[in-house]
Write a protein that holds these residues in place. Structure first.
Motif, mmCIF file in Angstrom:
data_model
loop_
_atom_site.group_PDB
_atom_site.id
_atom_site.type_symbol
_atom_site.label_atom_id
_atom_site.label_comp_id
_atom_site.label_asym_id
_atom_site.label_seq_id
_atom_site.Cartn_x
_atom_site.Cartn_y
_atom_site.Cartn_z
ATOM 1 N N MET A 1 38.559 57.149 31.023
ATOM 2 C CA MET A 1 37.504 56.739 30.103
ATOM 3 C C MET A 1 36.392 57.776 30.034
ATOM 4 O O MET A 1 35.602 57.773 29.103
ATOM 5 C CB MET A 1 36.964 55.370 30.502
ATOM 6 N N ASN A 2 36.352 58.675 31.037
ATOM 7 C CA ASN A 2 35.328 59.717 31.031
ATOM 8 C C ASN A 2 35.741 60.961 30.265
ATOM 9 O O ASN A 2 34.952 61.888 30.122
ATOM 10 C CB ASN A 2 34.968 60.116 32.471
ATOM 11 N N ARG B 1 45.408 44.856 33.997
ATOM 12 C CA ARG B 1 44.630 45.501 35.071
ATOM 13 C C ARG B 1 44.428 44.548 36.242
ATOM 14 O O ARG B 1 44.617 44.924 37.396
ATOM 15 C CB ARG B 1 43.261 45.915 34.538
ATOM 16 N N ILE C 1 41.683 54.892 35.642
ATOM 17 C CA ILE C 1 41.136 54.328 34.400
ATOM 18 C C ILE C 1 39.722 54.879 34.179
ATOM 19 O O ILE C 1 39.375 55.318 33.091
ATOM 20 C CB ILE C 1 41.113 52.782 34.456
ATOM 21 N N ALA C 2 38.932 54.874 35.274
ATOM 22 C CA ALA C 2 37.569 55.407 35.166
ATOM 23 C C ALA C 2 37.610 56.864 34.716
ATOM 24 O O ALA C 2 36.831 57.286 33.854
ATOM 25 C CB ALA C 2 36.852 55.284 36.508
ATOM 26 N N ALA D 1 48.821 53.532 30.533
ATOM 27 C CA ALA D 1 49.355 52.452 29.695
ATOM 28 C C ALA D 1 48.291 51.407 29.354
ATOM 29 O O ALA D 1 48.298 50.857 28.261
ATOM 30 C CB ALA D 1 50.541 51.786 30.390
ATOM 31 N N VAL D 2 47.380 51.135 30.283
ATOM 32 C CA VAL D 2 46.404 50.063 30.014
ATOM 33 C C VAL D 2 45.083 50.574 29.446
ATOM 34 O O VAL D 2 44.095 49.855 29.420
ATOM 35 C CB VAL D 2 46.123 49.179 31.256
ATOM 36 N N ALA E 1 49.027 51.195 44.312
ATOM 37 C CA ALA E 1 49.078 51.723 42.943
ATOM 38 C C ALA E 1 47.968 51.119 42.087
ATOM 39 O O ALA E 1 47.320 51.818 41.315
ATOM 40 C CB ALA E 1 50.444 51.464 42.331
ATOM 41 N N GLY E 2 47.707 49.818 42.260
ATOM 42 C CA GLY E 2 46.690 49.157 41.450
ATOM 43 C C GLY E 2 45.293 49.670 41.757
ATOM 44 O O GLY E 2 44.455 49.790 40.862
ATOM 45 N N TYR E 3 45.038 49.978 43.012
ATOM 46 C CA TYR E 3 43.728 50.492 43.411
ATOM 47 C C TYR E 3 43.488 51.866 42.776
ATOM 48 O O TYR E 3 42.466 52.113 42.153
ATOM 49 C CB TYR E 3 43.661 50.596 44.930
ATOM 50 N N VAL F 1 42.817 51.856 39.050
ATOM 51 C CA VAL F 1 41.434 51.591 38.647
ATOM 52 C C VAL F 1 40.622 52.894 38.623
ATOM 53 O O VAL F 1 39.837 53.143 37.701
ATOM 54 C CB VAL F 1 40.802 50.549 39.599
ATOM 55 N N ILE F 2 40.838 53.743 39.610
ATOM 56 C CA ILE F 2 40.109 55.013 39.654
ATOM 57 C C ILE F 2 40.551 55.930 38.506
ATOM 58 O O ILE F 2 39.733 56.586 37.868
ATOM 59 C CB ILE F 2 40.319 55.697 41.029
ATOM 60 N N LEU G 1 50.330 53.629 35.007
ATOM 61 C CA LEU G 1 49.753 52.318 34.715
ATOM 62 C C LEU G 1 48.400 52.475 34.025
ATOM 63 O O LEU G 1 48.111 51.818 33.028
ATOM 64 C CB LEU G 1 49.587 51.498 36.000
#
Lengths: 275, 294
Positions: B182-183, B108, B178-179, B96-97, B170-172, B175-176, B93
């Protein structure tokens, strides 16, 4: 080439939408059914309501003791979150700015305690606070949240305070501010982004917590929202309409806050994990 | 370093700044924890004024309690499956986002939605879905998989718990991740793509190795949550049918507060703590070894 990747992107987009529906559908289903009569729910749980049964809500609102449960939850969450943030910020600040052996040990002890699961503490906790007659009291619960919540909050603040230049505080002290004044006027405002992160994590935890309140709060007028939902559902299993409405009522405050603070909530969780 | 003159002023500053936190921390976590260790050597029933010292009896009792070990084994299985599935789904996820697609913010927000709601409420919502909605759809469309409620069948009830857990967390974890994604430094990615690396190769050789810290955090969190699952267990299956889905945390609760055997319950909680601490520390230790510098 470009056309092909466009098709591929389209497929990916549709796949994401399907997954999204899987994630959101349970909530939609709940809301739709909360307006239906019991008979319509059991005979066709997927259908739309033919007539709107607002009675379900009136019924649930009443039987759950919604006003009392909501205000208990609100008080406990706000007081818990604010006190954890304030005390933890002060402690972390002290630990960073006074590097003694004792402070290092204390900090290490707090970090290490984070792996203790609540289940290893709940029995002695109930026994000790029970024998002191401190159970069934909202303020005891708030106090316990401070104890359980401070290790993580101190840990996150500690990491952030290390990066703040000391000169800021020295200048304030030089100008005649006391320790406490320096903290509140200079340090605390700088800590605001971290405070948002910690508050988001703590709101999600305290607002939704079930096990600790169920052990501490025994009388029905002390109940929080998750507790009253649990008892309402447990004693009311035949009539689905009010049950669905009750669950929607529990969800509603969270959904409203999420609508407005969505960006901060997701950002808070992100920041909290990076540390 | 900030230091002050005078013992009394120093002590006062220390008390103002660290007093409330340390006092609450000590009285809510440390003292009950230590007292809990003492309780494991006693036989308090929750009512009697005194408790007797019984030595190692409770620990012997833990080893003899076959229900405890059965639920512990089941919890291990549950933890293993949910950790793998949650993290796989979460990473996909997140991947994908973060591709610069339209409406990623909405996706998200949607995937994160279940984490705003407590396990008790989620469990009741899914109880309704498993008992009513899926059975209705299964009978309408002749799907035998859903034509009877999953929650009435011991094996399927176990999988119902897994489905809801993965759906919730899964959503929680996304988010981690994604961070973490992005790093990943943009210049490293650009250099690789100039060198002709395919998307898949970049994922395997650059993104995944640089994401190890995120994986450590997410696996750590999902392990802990998995072992401690209680709310969802209580509201979705309440341990049933026939205690077949009673996870270890719920078993400890029942042992202490319903069977009124606090000594044995606490000993089981303590054994659980040691096992979980050992597993999470091992996990962190071994995954730290995998970490690479960007």
């Amino acid at each position: 080439m470009a056309g092909q990747s466009r098709i591929l992107n389209g497929i990916k987009f549709i796949a994401l939408i399907i997954v999204m529906i899987l994630f959101v559908f349970p909530f939609v289903l709940l809301i739709v059914n909360s307006f239906k009569a019991n008979q319509a729910i059991t005979s066709d749980p997927l259908g739309l309501p033919s007539s709107f049964q607002f009675d379900n809500y009136v019924n649930a609102f009443d039987k759950m003791g919604y006003v009392s449960a909501f205000s208990n939850s609100l008080l406990i969450t706000i007081a818990g979150v604010l006190l954890i943030a304030l005390f933890a910020a002060m402690t972390a600040h002290y630990f960073v700015r006074h590097k003694s052996k004792l402070n290092q040990y204390l900090f290490f002890l707090m970090v290490a305690a984070m792996i203790i699961p609540f289940q290893a503490i709940m029995i002695p906790l109930v026994k000790i606070y029970g024998s002191l007659s401190l159970l069934d009291n909202k303020w005891s619960l708030i106090y316990m949240y401070i104890g359980f919540g401070s290790p993580l909050a101190v840990f996150i603040y500690h990491g952030f305070i290390k990066s703040i230049p000391l000169e800021l505080e020295e200048a304030a002290l030089m100008d005649g501010c006391g320790r406490v004044q320096t903290f509140f006027r200079i340090v605390l405002p700088v800590l605001l982004p971290t405070t948002v992160t910690i508050s988001v994590l703590n709101v999600l935890w305290i607002w939704n917590d079930f096990l600790l309140p169920s052990l501490v709060l025994t009388s029905s007028e002390q109940r929080t929202l998750p507790l009253s939902t649990f008892y309402f559902y447990g004693t009311y299993t035949v009539d689905y309409g009010p049950l669905m409405a009750g669950l929607v009522l529990t969800l509603l405050p969270v959904l409203i806050v999420y609508l407005f603070a969505q960006k901060y909530i997701i950002q808070g969780v992100m920041q909290g994990a990076i540390k | 370093m900030l230091t002050e003159k005078g013992l009394w002023t120093r002590l006062r500053t220390r008390l103002i700044f660290t007093g409330p936190t340390l006092f609450a921390f000590a009285t809510v976590m440390i003292i009950p924890f230590l007292y809990g260790i003492y309780l494991t050597f006693t036989n308090w029933d929750g009512i009697a004024v005194d408790q007797n010292f019984v030595g190692w009896d409770n620990y012997i009792g833990v080893f003899k309690d076959t229900v405890f070990w059965k639920s512990f084994g089941m919890t291990l299985e549950y933890v293993f499956i949910t950790v793998v599935l949650t993290n796989a789904v979460a990473f996909l996820l997140a991947y994908a986002v973060t591709r610069g697609m339209k409406a990623q913010g909405w996706f998200r927000a949607g995937f994160f939605l279940p984490n705003l709601v407590g396990g008790i409420v989620l469990g009741f919502i899914w109880q309704f879905i498993f008992n009513q909605v899926l059975v209705f759809a299964g009978q309408k469309m002749n799907l035998t998989l859903f034509s009877t409620s999953w929650l009435a069948d011991p094996d399927k009830a176990f999988w119902a718990l897994i489905v809801v857990t993965v759906w919730q967390y899964a959503g929680y974890m996304m988010v981690i991740y994604i961070a973490g994604l992005m790093n990943v430094p943009k210049d490293v990615m650009e250099a690789a793509s100039i060198d002709g690396a395919s998307n898949r190769k970049m994922l395997a050789r650059i993104v995944l190795p640089l994401m190890v810290p995120s994986f450590i955090v997410c696996i750590f969190l999902s392990l802990q949550r998995g072992f401690m699952v209680y709310d969802l267990n209580v509201s979705l299956t309440s341990g049933g049918p026939f205690k077949s889905t009673e996870m270890v945390s719920m078993h400890v609760y029942e042992q202490a507060f319903l069977a009124r055997d606090y000594g044995l319950g606490q000993a089981e909680a303590f054994v659980l703590f040691i096992l979980v601490a050992a597993i999470t520390l091992l996990q962190v230790y071994f995954s730290k070894k995998l970490e690479v510098e960007a």
